[in-house]
Write an enzyme that holds these catalytic residues in place. Sequence first.
Site, short mmCIF file in Angstrom:
data_model
loop_
_atom_site.label_atom_id
_atom_site.label_comp_id
_atom_site.label_asym_id
_atom_site.label_seq_id
_atom_site.Cartn_x
_atom_site.Cartn_y
_atom_site.Cartn_z
N CYS A 2 0.82 -1.21 0.00
CA CYS A 2 0.00 0.00 0.00
C CYS A 2 0.86 1.26 0.00
O CYS A 2 1.93 1.28 0.61
CB CYS A 2 -0.87 0.04 1.24
SG CYS A 2 -1.90 -1.40 1.45
N ARG A 27 5.02 0.63 -5.98
CA ARG A 27 5.02 -0.22 -4.78
C ARG A 27 4.15 -1.45 -4.94
O ARG A 27 4.28 -2.40 -4.17
CB ARG A 27 4.53 0.60 -3.57
CG ARG A 27 5.45 1.75 -3.21
CD ARG A 27 4.82 2.63 -2.16
NE ARG A 27 4.79 2.00 -0.86
CZ ARG A 27 5.77 2.08 0.04
NH1 ARG A 27 6.85 2.76 -0.24
NH2 ARG A 27 5.66 1.50 1.20
N TRP A 73 -2.87 -2.71 -1.63
CA TRP A 73 -2.43 -4.06 -2.00
C TRP A 73 -3.18 -4.99 -1.05
O TRP A 73 -2.92 -4.97 0.16
CB TRP A 73 -0.92 -4.18 -1.85
CG TRP A 73 -0.33 -5.42 -2.40
CD1 TRP A 73 0.06 -5.64 -3.69
CD2 TRP A 73 -0.01 -6.62 -1.68
NE1 TRP A 73 0.59 -6.90 -3.82
CE2 TRP A 73 0.55 -7.53 -2.60
CE3 TRP A 73 -0.16 -7.03 -0.35
CZ2 TRP A 73 0.97 -8.80 -2.25
CZ3 TRP A 73 0.26 -8.29 0.00
CH2 TRP A 73 0.81 -9.16 -0.94
N ASN A 99 -1.89 1.55 5.97
CA ASN A 99 -0.98 0.58 5.39
C ASN A 99 -0.51 -0.30 6.53
O ASN A 99 -0.04 0.21 7.54
CB ASN A 99 0.20 1.33 4.73
CG ASN A 99 1.29 0.41 4.23
OD1 ASN A 99 1.11 -0.80 4.20
ND2 ASN A 99 2.41 0.98 3.86
N GLY A 100 -0.66 -1.62 6.40
CA GLY A 100 -0.25 -2.52 7.48
C GLY A 100 -1.35 -3.54 7.75
O GLY A 100 -2.29 -3.67 6.96
N GLU A 489 18.85 -16.15 -8.62
CA GLU A 489 18.39 -14.79 -8.94
C GLU A 489 17.86 -14.72 -10.38
O GLU A 489 16.83 -14.09 -10.63
CB GLU A 489 19.55 -13.81 -8.71
CG GLU A 489 19.27 -12.37 -9.06
CD GLU A 489 18.11 -11.71 -8.31
OE1 GLU A 489 17.57 -12.31 -7.36
OE2 GLU A 489 17.71 -10.61 -8.70
N LYS A 493 14.04 -13.63 -11.35
CA LYS A 493 13.72 -12.53 -12.27
C LYS A 493 12.78 -13.03 -13.36
O LYS A 493 11.81 -12.35 -13.71
CB LYS A 493 14.99 -11.96 -12.93
CG LYS A 493 15.89 -11.13 -12.06
CD LYS A 493 15.35 -9.77 -11.67
CE LYS A 493 14.66 -9.86 -10.33
NZ LYS A 493 15.42 -9.56 -9.17
N GLU A 496 9.19 -13.58 -11.97
CA GLU A 496 8.50 -12.32 -11.62
C GLU A 496 8.01 -11.56 -12.84
O GLU A 496 6.92 -11.02 -12.85
CB GLU A 496 9.49 -11.36 -10.92
CG GLU A 496 9.90 -11.72 -9.55
CD GLU A 496 10.83 -10.65 -9.01
OE1 GLU A 496 10.39 -9.87 -8.17
OE2 GLU A 496 12.01 -10.59 -9.44
N HIS A 512 19.93 -35.00 -8.43
CA HIS A 512 19.14 -35.51 -7.30
C HIS A 512 17.66 -35.20 -7.46
O HIS A 512 16.93 -35.19 -6.47
CB HIS A 512 19.70 -34.93 -5.99
CG HIS A 512 21.13 -35.28 -5.77
ND1 HIS A 512 21.53 -36.53 -5.33
CD2 HIS A 512 22.27 -34.58 -5.99
CE1 HIS A 512 22.85 -36.57 -5.27
NE2 HIS A 512 23.32 -35.40 -5.67
N LYS A 611 6.56 -3.70 -4.34
CA LYS A 611 7.98 -3.35 -4.27
C LYS A 611 8.51 -3.44 -2.84
O LYS A 611 9.55 -4.02 -2.60
CB LYS A 611 8.17 -1.93 -4.83
CG LYS A 611 9.60 -1.44 -4.81
CD LYS A 611 10.44 -2.21 -5.80
CE LYS A 611 11.90 -1.85 -5.76
NZ LYS A 611 12.73 -2.89 -6.41
C1 F6R Z 1 12.72 -9.42 -6.37
C2 F6R Z 1 12.54 -8.47 -5.30
C3 F6R Z 1 12.18 -8.99 -3.96
C4 F6R Z 1 12.93 -8.19 -2.87
C5 F6R Z 1 12.43 -8.62 -1.48
C6 F6R Z 1 13.22 -7.93 -0.38
O1 F6R Z 1 13.03 -8.80 -7.57
O2 F6R Z 1 12.65 -7.28 -5.49
O3 F6R Z 1 12.42 -10.34 -3.83
O4 F6R Z 1 14.29 -8.42 -3.01
O5 F6R Z 1 11.08 -8.29 -1.36
O6 F6R Z 1 13.09 -6.55 -0.46
P1 F6R Z 1 14.11 -5.59 0.25
O7 F6R Z 1 15.43 -5.78 -0.36
O8 F6R Z 1 13.55 -4.22 0.01
O9 F6R Z 1 14.11 -5.95 1.71
#
Ligand code: F6R
Length: 616
Positions: A2, A27, A73, A99-100, A489, A493, A496, A512, A611
């Site tokens: 949010c 976000r 959100w 938010n929360g 990673e 990516k 996502e 395995h 985000k």
């Molecule tokens: C993936 C991504 C998330 C963040 C995770 C932690 O692309 O962005 O997996 O890495 O939500 O977020 P931070 O680093 O802000 O604690």
Amino acid sequence: MCGIVAYIGSREASPIVLKGLKRLEYRGYDSAGIALLNQHLTIYKKKGKVADLEETLAGRNLHAQVAMGHTRWATHGEPSDRNAHPHRSADGKLAMIHNGIIENYTQLKSELVHKGYTFTSDTDTEVLLNFIEDIRQNNGCGLEEALRIALKRVTGAYVLILMDEDQPDMLIAARKGSPLVIGIGKDEHGKTEHFLASDASPIVEYTREVIYVNDHELVIIKAGELVLKNLGNETLTPFVQRLDLELAAIEKGGYEHFMLKEIFEQPDTLFDCLRGRLDSQKGTLTMAGVENHIGQLKNASRIVIVACGTSWHAGLIAEYIIEELCRIPVEVEYASEFRYRNPVINKGDVIIAISQSGETADTIVAIGKAKEQGAFIFGVINAVGSSISRISHAGAYTHAGPEIGVASTKAFTAQLAILTVIALKIAHEKGSISNTRYRGLLDELHKIPQKARETLLLNDSIRDLAIKYKDAKDALYLGRGYNFPVALEGALKLKEISYIHAEGYPAAEMKHGPIALVDDTLPVIFVATKDSCYHKIVSNIQEIKARKGLVIAVISEGDQTIANMSDDCIVVPETDELLAPILNTIPLQLLAYHIGIAKGCDVDKPRNLAKSVTVE
Ligand code: F6R
């Protein structure tokens, strides 16, 4: 997650709030709304994007000098118009955005239902709002006092803003566990105006004077005056800071998407995060956060890294680097697991918290728990002034600038660079690294921004690869040693951004289990640059080829062996194996981006993702 934004001053408030909501879109959200206070309280809210809300607002009289907006959100209740914020209290007088998560909302709700309250939404927010209203009515107190009483009963996390129809020159806000920034500006007549937001992005074009509100604090803005209090009703002195953020940093700057802009910023962000810290000619590293606590760090009996998502992947690479260079045992924990276990924390343990946003709820709680047990907390954070940076004992900023694309890119490579600097500095002080190796790594680190620039020249060829593989249903990413977390990673990516199912694995683990997935339709992406595991990964590639898998290999310049075995190759500049993850990640970011674009996905705002994950 949010986003909240509010304005109180003498300008037209709704354009400021709507623009602010757009700045907060990154976000992640599924509905948006706005409340305007001009004699009467008016609320408009809509499932979907801020643009959908704007359509609803077209042609309406939005005149008001006080407004607040919200991007939601969904947590409690599906995304819908009625669950969107702002919510209105049962007596119609109050509006609130939040938010929360209010964890004890079912209990509060049943108390209110017993008193005859009915609810128009499924949200915990509406429950808290009516709880405040109920206290105000029954205790005969003002809104501020009612809020204070209510918050003492509430468990969970919140940042909230309240409006009262009977006090149109006032906004009240409170924070616990979710971020809140206040901007203090001057309008064109020199009169003070206030902005409130989840982060500085909606504020930066109006003012640089900001206050980061702390947990358990209440903000009362009335008739142009701001008062900060704690829940015990004591007045606090606000700490006004100057915001170090350029407007250009939160705009696309000619790129089609923030994600692409941020991938291409990496040579500069890597340079920025090393600037003033690394002097390869003199052979020095400067980092106050490490220097001021070097005894604690070099004598640590153990380092525990806590993080989530991409930041957790950076932690896995840091584990290998720190153990190799510093000879200190390292454990890497998902913050969400660590906080609910009963972890053993010993005197002398150091916790490194890695977070781009510095607001990830699980990471905040995990380090809070470790801090309570006496651990020393070192934050590796991107967002300046964020919650984690403020609760850590020491730390280092990654200086990658605001990351707006939901998928983390430039923050990850900056984390790797900073974590390498930290490891090198500890190792040098501890004497666990030879001078030759130390100087060699410093030289190589110095070259990394330029090598990142060279790696980006792969963009066009990776776009072609993306077209070739965009219809894959699944993908496997494999790597060994320092490149195993790079495989994780790369897979994250792709998932996502393109919604293709992808798995990352240590290449040797494939036998395995995952090898059962391999057939002539499965792309297998090997991160196989020349390092100490090179010969082993060559065998792993042969095992995939023997089962007709499609091999795409990220390889070092001049590696004809793997090139001959692979269906497609991505050739990256050579570097030290410790630093290779920085370069090897870049083509995987580009591959995910271009596949996402080829499939028509919204790469900057992938479905369901937020985000900053400010709720657990
Ligand atoms: C993936 C991504 C998330 C963040 C995770 C932690 O692309 O962005 O997996 O890495 O939500 O977020 P931070 O680093 O802000 O604690």
